[in-house]
Design a protein around this motif. Structure first.
Motif, mmCIF file in Angstrom:
data_model
loop_
_atom_site.group_PDB
_atom_site.id
_atom_site.type_symbol
_atom_site.label_atom_id
_atom_site.label_comp_id
_atom_site.label_asym_id
_atom_site.label_seq_id
_atom_site.Cartn_x
_atom_site.Cartn_y
_atom_site.Cartn_z
ATOM 1 N N GLY A 57 0.802 -1.225 0.000
ATOM 2 C CA GLY A 57 0.000 0.000 0.000
ATOM 3 C C GLY A 57 0.829 1.266 0.000
ATOM 4 N N PHE A 58 2.010 1.220 -0.653
ATOM 5 C CA PHE A 58 2.680 2.487 -0.936
ATOM 6 C C PHE A 58 1.796 3.216 -1.955
ATOM 7 C CE2 PHE A 58 7.121 2.905 0.669
ATOM 8 C CZ PHE A 58 7.116 1.795 1.496
ATOM 9 N N PHE A 104 7.810 5.194 -12.103
ATOM 10 C CA PHE A 104 6.648 5.551 -11.296
ATOM 11 C C PHE A 104 7.146 5.721 -9.862
ATOM 12 C CE2 PHE A 104 3.889 2.911 -14.343
ATOM 13 C CZ PHE A 104 3.449 4.040 -15.028
ATOM 14 N N CYS A 105 6.642 6.772 -9.212
ATOM 15 C CA CYS A 105 7.063 7.049 -7.842
ATOM 16 C C CYS A 105 5.929 6.689 -6.867
ATOM 17 C CB CYS A 105 7.402 8.532 -7.743
ATOM 18 S SG CYS A 105 7.805 9.032 -6.088
ATOM 19 N N PHE A 106 6.294 6.000 -5.794
ATOM 20 C CA PHE A 106 5.344 5.614 -4.739
ATOM 21 C C PHE A 106 5.901 6.080 -3.400
ATOM 22 C CE2 PHE A 106 5.084 2.685 -8.211
ATOM 23 C CZ PHE A 106 3.736 2.436 -8.377
ATOM 24 N N ALA A 107 5.018 6.409 -2.473
ATOM 25 C CA ALA A 107 5.500 6.859 -1.164
ATOM 26 C C ALA A 107 4.506 6.498 -0.064
ATOM 27 C CB ALA A 107 5.729 8.367 -1.176
ATOM 28 N N LEU A 108 5.030 6.525 1.147
ATOM 29 C CA LEU A 108 4.193 6.388 2.348
ATOM 30 C C LEU A 108 4.671 7.432 3.333
ATOM 31 C CD1 LEU A 108 3.810 2.699 3.606
ATOM 32 C CD2 LEU A 108 1.993 4.309 3.023
ATOM 33 N N VAL A 109 3.766 8.109 4.013
ATOM 34 C CA VAL A 109 4.179 8.960 5.130
ATOM 35 C C VAL A 109 3.725 8.276 6.423
ATOM 36 C CG1 VAL A 109 4.225 11.106 3.815
ATOM 37 C CG2 VAL A 109 2.137 10.459 5.025
ATOM 38 N N ALA A 110 4.442 8.583 7.501
ATOM 39 C CA ALA A 110 4.225 7.867 8.761
ATOM 40 C C ALA A 110 2.765 7.950 9.220
ATOM 41 C CB ALA A 110 5.168 8.414 9.831
ATOM 42 N N ASP A 111 2.119 9.084 8.974
ATOM 43 C CA ASP A 111 0.725 9.263 9.422
ATOM 44 C C ASP A 111 -0.224 8.225 8.819
ATOM 45 O OD1 ASP A 111 1.748 11.480 10.535
ATOM 46 O OD2 ASP A 111 0.696 12.937 9.255
#
Ligand SMILES: CC(C)(COP(=O)(O)OP(=O)(O)OC[C@H]1O[C@@H](n2cnc3c(N)ncnc32)[C@H](O)[C@@H]1OP(=O)(O)O)[C@@H](O)C(=O)NCCC(=O)NCCS
Length: 215
Positions: free
Chosen positions: A151-152, A172-179
């Motif tokens: 689930g990035f 393609f860029c994927f990210a996750l933030v701590a929140d």
């Protein structure tokens, strides 16, 4: 110097990459040449080093400067690949990037998503980072599955972003933030609570990646 931990879940663990790994790493890279080549970062100036010991040293130096975490990935206690956290930036960005590979014979055992989840949870909860990023070539179906499983979140297309296998390639860029993962990435995945569609690439982005560049 940032301490690099050993972290484990089931059959999979990540631990600091050591100079003692030189022989295993060299053997894995040689045996998996055709498996890895098309996804490997290359030097745009043409010079490619095959100094495996030197590359471990350079990752360790980077770690001593607080800029990265070089991990070995193990499956049932056997060296099967690498996960590198790189580009660690503290302060108002609080961010880092993750890259990875495993040997062909270790593929399909959830080694990489488990390793990424362990490393991401460490970066959020121990290093206090805020955002973790993974960039993947549009053609790399297995790697796109890794971010989809965890689930990035899909963020966008970066044209000609990284020099891979001899050319500047779109990613393609994927990210996750701590929140987004207050209980941790590993726990969210293991409990089946990854929101559907987060890591999916929208059809218009797939179409854009197919278009020639420069436009
Ligand atoms: C991308 C990669 C790291 C995935 O690692 P992994 O540990 O196999 O990850 P998973 O076990 O979650 O498998 C992911 C998907 O790979 C595919 N896969 C599984 N076994 C495979 C095999 N033997 N050959 C090719 N693809 C395979 C499946 O689609 C799987 O998804 P599924 O579990 O829903 O069936 C690995 O394929 C790899 O190292 N590839 C070469 C280097 C690379 O692409 N690095 C990443 C650059 S961004």
């Amino acid at each position: 110097m940032t301490t690099i931990p050993t972290l484990a879940e089931g059959r999979i663990s990540i631990r600091p990459l050591r100079l003692r790994d030189t022989r295993d790493l060299d053997a894995a890279l040689t045996l998996n040449r055709s498996w890895l080549r098309q996804w490997e970062a290359t030097n745009p100036n043409g010079f490619t080093s095959h100094d495996v010991r030197g590359s471990i040293r350079s990752l360790q130096m980077n770690a001593r400067a607080g800029l990265g975490l070089p991990f070995a990935i193990e499956l049932d206690g056997r060296f099967v690949g690498q996960l590198n956290v790189s580009g660690i930036t503290y302060g108002s960005l609080g961010s880092a990037t993750i890259g990875y590979w495993v040997t062909e014979d270790a593929a399909g055992h959830d080694a990489t998503p488990t390793a990424v989840a362990l490393a991401t949870d460490h970066c959020f909860s121990v290093l206090g980072l805020h955002r973790m990023e993974i960039c993947i070539r549009p053609e790399n179906g297995p790697s796109l599955r890794v971010v989809e499983k965890l689930g990035f979140r899909y963020e966008g297309l970066r044209r000609r972003y990284i020099h891979i296998n001899g050319l500047w390639r779109d990613h393609f860029c994927f990210a996750l933030v701590a929140d987004e993962v207050p209980g941790g990435v590993l726990r969210r995945w293991a409990s089946g609570h990854v929101p559907a569609g987060l890591g999916s690439v929208p059809p218009e982005a797939l179409a854009e990646a197919e278009r020639p560049f420069p436009v």
